[in-house]
Design an enzyme around this catalytic site. Sequence first.
Site, PDB file in Angstrom:
ATOM      1  N   HIS A 245     -28.623  12.962 -31.417  1.00  0.00           N
ATOM      2  CA  HIS A 245     -29.633  11.939 -31.694  1.00  0.00           C
ATOM      3  C   HIS A 245     -30.807  12.106 -30.742  1.00  0.00           C
ATOM      4  O   HIS A 245     -30.612  12.453 -29.577  1.00  0.00           O
ATOM      5  CB  HIS A 245     -29.037  10.529 -31.527  1.00  0.00           C
ATOM      6  CG  HIS A 245     -29.835   9.488 -32.221  1.00  0.00           C
ATOM      7  ND1 HIS A 245     -30.929   8.882 -31.648  1.00  0.00           N
ATOM      8  CD2 HIS A 245     -29.715   8.968 -33.472  1.00  0.00           C
ATOM      9  CE1 HIS A 245     -31.446   8.031 -32.503  1.00  0.00           C
ATOM     10  NE2 HIS A 245     -30.739   8.061 -33.630  1.00  0.00           N
ATOM     11  N   ASP A 302     -24.302   8.585 -38.877  1.00  0.00           N
ATOM     12  CA  ASP A 302     -23.952   9.214 -40.153  1.00  0.00           C
ATOM     13  C   ASP A 302     -22.557   9.826 -40.195  1.00  0.00           C
ATOM     14  O   ASP A 302     -22.094  10.201 -41.262  1.00  0.00           O
ATOM     15  CB  ASP A 302     -24.980  10.296 -40.499  1.00  0.00           C
ATOM     16  CG  ASP A 302     -26.329   9.704 -40.833  1.00  0.00           C
ATOM     17  OD1 ASP A 302     -26.347   8.642 -41.475  1.00  0.00           O
ATOM     18  OD2 ASP A 302     -27.356  10.272 -40.430  1.00  0.00           O
TER      19      ASP A 302
HETATM   20  N1  ACO Z   1     -24.970  20.208 -33.657  1.00  0.00           N
HETATM   21  C1  ACO Z   1     -25.075  21.190 -32.748  1.00  0.00           C
HETATM   22  N2  ACO Z   1     -26.024  21.245 -31.811  1.00  0.00           N
HETATM   23  C2  ACO Z   1     -26.916  20.260 -31.797  1.00  0.00           C
HETATM   24  C3  ACO Z   1     -26.867  19.172 -32.708  1.00  0.00           C
HETATM   25  C4  ACO Z   1     -25.846  19.186 -33.678  1.00  0.00           C
HETATM   26  N3  ACO Z   1     -25.737  18.207 -34.572  1.00  0.00           N
HETATM   27  N4  ACO Z   1     -27.881  18.346 -32.449  1.00  0.00           N
HETATM   28  C5  ACO Z   1     -28.544  18.858 -31.430  1.00  0.00           C
HETATM   29  N5  ACO Z   1     -27.970  20.008 -31.022  1.00  0.00           N
HETATM   30  C6  ACO Z   1     -28.417  20.893 -29.951  1.00  0.00           C
HETATM   31  C7  ACO Z   1     -29.548  21.769 -30.432  1.00  0.00           C
HETATM   32  O1  ACO Z   1     -29.067  22.976 -30.972  1.00  0.00           O
HETATM   33  C8  ACO Z   1     -30.361  21.968 -29.189  1.00  0.00           C
HETATM   34  O2  ACO Z   1     -29.745  22.944 -28.382  1.00  0.00           O
HETATM   35  P1  ACO Z   1     -30.639  23.950 -27.498  1.00  0.00           P
HETATM   36  O3  ACO Z   1     -31.309  23.069 -26.487  1.00  0.00           O
HETATM   37  O4  ACO Z   1     -29.644  24.902 -26.921  1.00  0.00           O
HETATM   38  O5  ACO Z   1     -31.600  24.580 -28.456  1.00  0.00           O
HETATM   39  C9  ACO Z   1     -30.213  20.610 -28.468  1.00  0.00           C
HETATM   40  O6  ACO Z   1     -28.972  20.070 -28.908  1.00  0.00           O
HETATM   41  C10 ACO Z   1     -31.318  19.636 -28.788  1.00  0.00           C
HETATM   42  O7  ACO Z   1     -31.389  19.554 -30.199  1.00  0.00           O
HETATM   43  P2  ACO Z   1     -32.685  19.160 -31.001  1.00  0.00           P
HETATM   44  O8  ACO Z   1     -32.532  19.499 -32.443  1.00  0.00           O
HETATM   45  O9  ACO Z   1     -33.878  19.701 -30.285  1.00  0.00           O
HETATM   46  O10 ACO Z   1     -32.660  17.577 -30.810  1.00  0.00           O
HETATM   47  P3  ACO Z   1     -33.616  16.578 -31.542  1.00  0.00           P
HETATM   48  O11 ACO Z   1     -33.700  15.383 -30.677  1.00  0.00           O
HETATM   49  O12 ACO Z   1     -34.889  17.240 -31.925  1.00  0.00           O
HETATM   50  O13 ACO Z   1     -32.867  16.272 -32.919  1.00  0.00           O
HETATM   51  C11 ACO Z   1     -31.342  15.432 -34.460  1.00  0.00           C
HETATM   52  C12 ACO Z   1     -32.088  15.159 -33.149  1.00  0.00           C
HETATM   53  C13 ACO Z   1     -32.358  15.785 -35.556  1.00  0.00           C
HETATM   54  C14 ACO Z   1     -30.640  14.160 -34.903  1.00  0.00           C
HETATM   55  C15 ACO Z   1     -30.339  16.583 -34.237  1.00  0.00           C
HETATM   56  O14 ACO Z   1     -29.378  16.189 -33.281  1.00  0.00           O
HETATM   57  C16 ACO Z   1     -29.678  17.033 -35.522  1.00  0.00           C
HETATM   58  O15 ACO Z   1     -30.262  17.823 -36.263  1.00  0.00           O
HETATM   59  N6  ACO Z   1     -28.437  16.512 -35.845  1.00  0.00           N
HETATM   60  C17 ACO Z   1     -27.776  16.879 -37.056  1.00  0.00           C
HETATM   61  C18 ACO Z   1     -28.343  16.094 -38.250  1.00  0.00           C
HETATM   62  C19 ACO Z   1     -27.983  14.637 -38.176  1.00  0.00           C
HETATM   63  O16 ACO Z   1     -26.856  14.244 -37.976  1.00  0.00           O
HETATM   64  N7  ACO Z   1     -29.011  13.776 -38.400  1.00  0.00           N
HETATM   65  C20 ACO Z   1     -28.849  12.317 -38.411  1.00  0.00           C
HETATM   66  C21 ACO Z   1     -29.414  11.710 -37.149  1.00  0.00           C
HETATM   67  S1  ACO Z   1     -29.227   9.954 -37.130  1.00  0.00           S
HETATM   68  C22 ACO Z   1     -30.345   9.419 -38.271  1.00  0.00           C
HETATM   69  O17 ACO Z   1     -31.399   9.964 -38.418  1.00  0.00           O
HETATM   70  C23 ACO Z   1     -30.029   8.299 -39.115  1.00  0.00           C
END
Ligand code: ACO
Length: 355
Positions: A245, A302
Site C-alpha cells: 500500500h 483487497d
Molecule cells: N508484491 C510484491 N512486491 C511489492 C508489492 C506486491 N504486491 N507491492 C509493492 N512491492 C514492492 C515493489 O516491487 C517495490 O520494490 P522495489 O523497491 O524493490 O522496486 C516496493 O515494494 C515499492 O513498491 P511500489 O509499487 O513502488 O509501491 P507503490 O506505493 O507505488 O504502490 C501499490 C502501491 C500500487 C498498492 C503496490 O503495492 C501494488 O501494486 N500492490 C499490488 C496491487 C494491489 O493490491 N492493489 C490494491 C491496493 S489497495 C487499493 O487500492 C484499494
Amino acid sequence: MSKNICFIDGLEGVLKYREVDINELVELPYDAVSYLLIRGELPGEQELAEYSARLHAEREINREVMDIIRMCNFNIDAMEVLRTVISFISQFDPNLNDSSPEGNMRKAIRLIAIVPTIVAAYYRVSNGKEPVPPDPSLSHGANFLYMIKGSKPDPLEAEVMEKDFILSAEHELNASTFSSRVTASTLSDLYSAVVSGLCTLKGPLHGGARAEVMNMLEDVASPENAEKFVLEKIEKREKIMGFGHRVYKTYDPRGTIFKQLSRKLAESKGDMHWYATAEAIENTVVRELVEKRGKPIYPNVDFYSGVIYKYMEIPPQLATSIFAIGRISGWIAHCFDQYEKKKIIRPRAFMLDEC
Ligand code: ACO
C-alpha cells in the site's frame, strides 16, 4: 475540511472516517456510515430512520435501465456495466444540473441506492435469470445479497457484506477519490464525478486487485502450493495482488478486519480451504518480503475481501463493483467538499514525478 473526511496513520495502522475509528464504524449499519460521510456527523435514531427510508425507496431501476443492462455483453466485468449505466441514467435525473446542496443530496441518495441494484440485475440477467427487485425492509448488505441470490441471505453473510461496504467506503485521497474530486472541482455534475471514480477504481493496481486476488487463489488452489507460487513471483519481480500500500507501512487495519471476517465465514461453513490458502500466501510474503528484505508489504483491503467472495460464491467479475457499492459514499463526501471549495484542481506536471 477535506482532511476531516478521513484520517489515516500509515505507520500505526489507524483509519478513521470523520474521527470515528474503523473498528467502531464496522459495528454500525452501512446507512449510518454513509450518512456520516456525506453529512459530516453520525445520525441520531430519527435521522437514520429517515435517511434509510429515502435510500431504500430509491433502490428500484426502471424498464429503460433494464433494457440497457440486457444490451450489455454478458461476459464482462460488472464495472463496465456500472460505468455505462450510471452515464446513461444521468440524463433522466431532474436534478442533474441542480448544483444546490439539496439538489446534490437528492442525486447522492439516488446514486448510493441504485448502484447495488444495477450490479445485481446485471449479474442475474447475465446468468440467464430474472432480476430480483430490491427489498426495502433489508439493510444495504442483506438486500444486495438477496438481489443476487434470489433468497433471503444467511445472517452471517449479510453481516459480512454490510461490513465489507463499510470497510470499502472511504480512504482519503486514493486514486479513484482523487479522480472524482478533480471532476467535481470543475463544477461538473455528481454523476460525472462518480463515473470518473468508477473508471479509476477498476484498474488492477487499485480496486481491480480484488478480482486478481480471487484469480490468484484459484491458481494457487491449495495451501501446499502457496510457498512455491510466492517465491516464483518474487523471483520474477512480479507483484503479488492484494499486498502492499502507498500509505500503510504496517498492516492495513481494514485488512485485519477482513481477515477476521473471512476466518469467521470459513469456520461457519466448516471449510477452511480458501482461508488456509490465503494465510499460507500471506505467511510466505511476510517471511520473504517483510522479515528477510525489510519491505512493508502486508495484505491490503483487497486480499481477504477476495477470500470472502470465494466463500460467498461471488464471481471475480463482481468483486470490483462490490468495492464501488461501498466507496460511492466516500466519493460523494469528497465531491461535496470540493463543491464547497469552488476551486479547480490543477496540479503541475512536475508533481507527477513524486507520485
Ligand atoms: N508484491 C510484491 N512486491 C511489492 C508489492 C506486491 N504486491 N507491492 C509493492 N512491492 C514492492 C515493489 O516491487 C517495490 O520494490 P522495489 O523497491 O524493490 O522496486 C516496493 O515494494 C515499492 O513498491 P511500489 O509499487 O513502488 O509501491 P507503490 O506505493 O507505488 O504502490 C501499490 C502501491 C500500487 C498498492 C503496490 O503495492 C501494488 O501494486 N500492490 C499490488 C496491487 C494491489 O493490491 N492493489 C490494491 C491496493 S489497495 C487499493 O487500492 C484499494
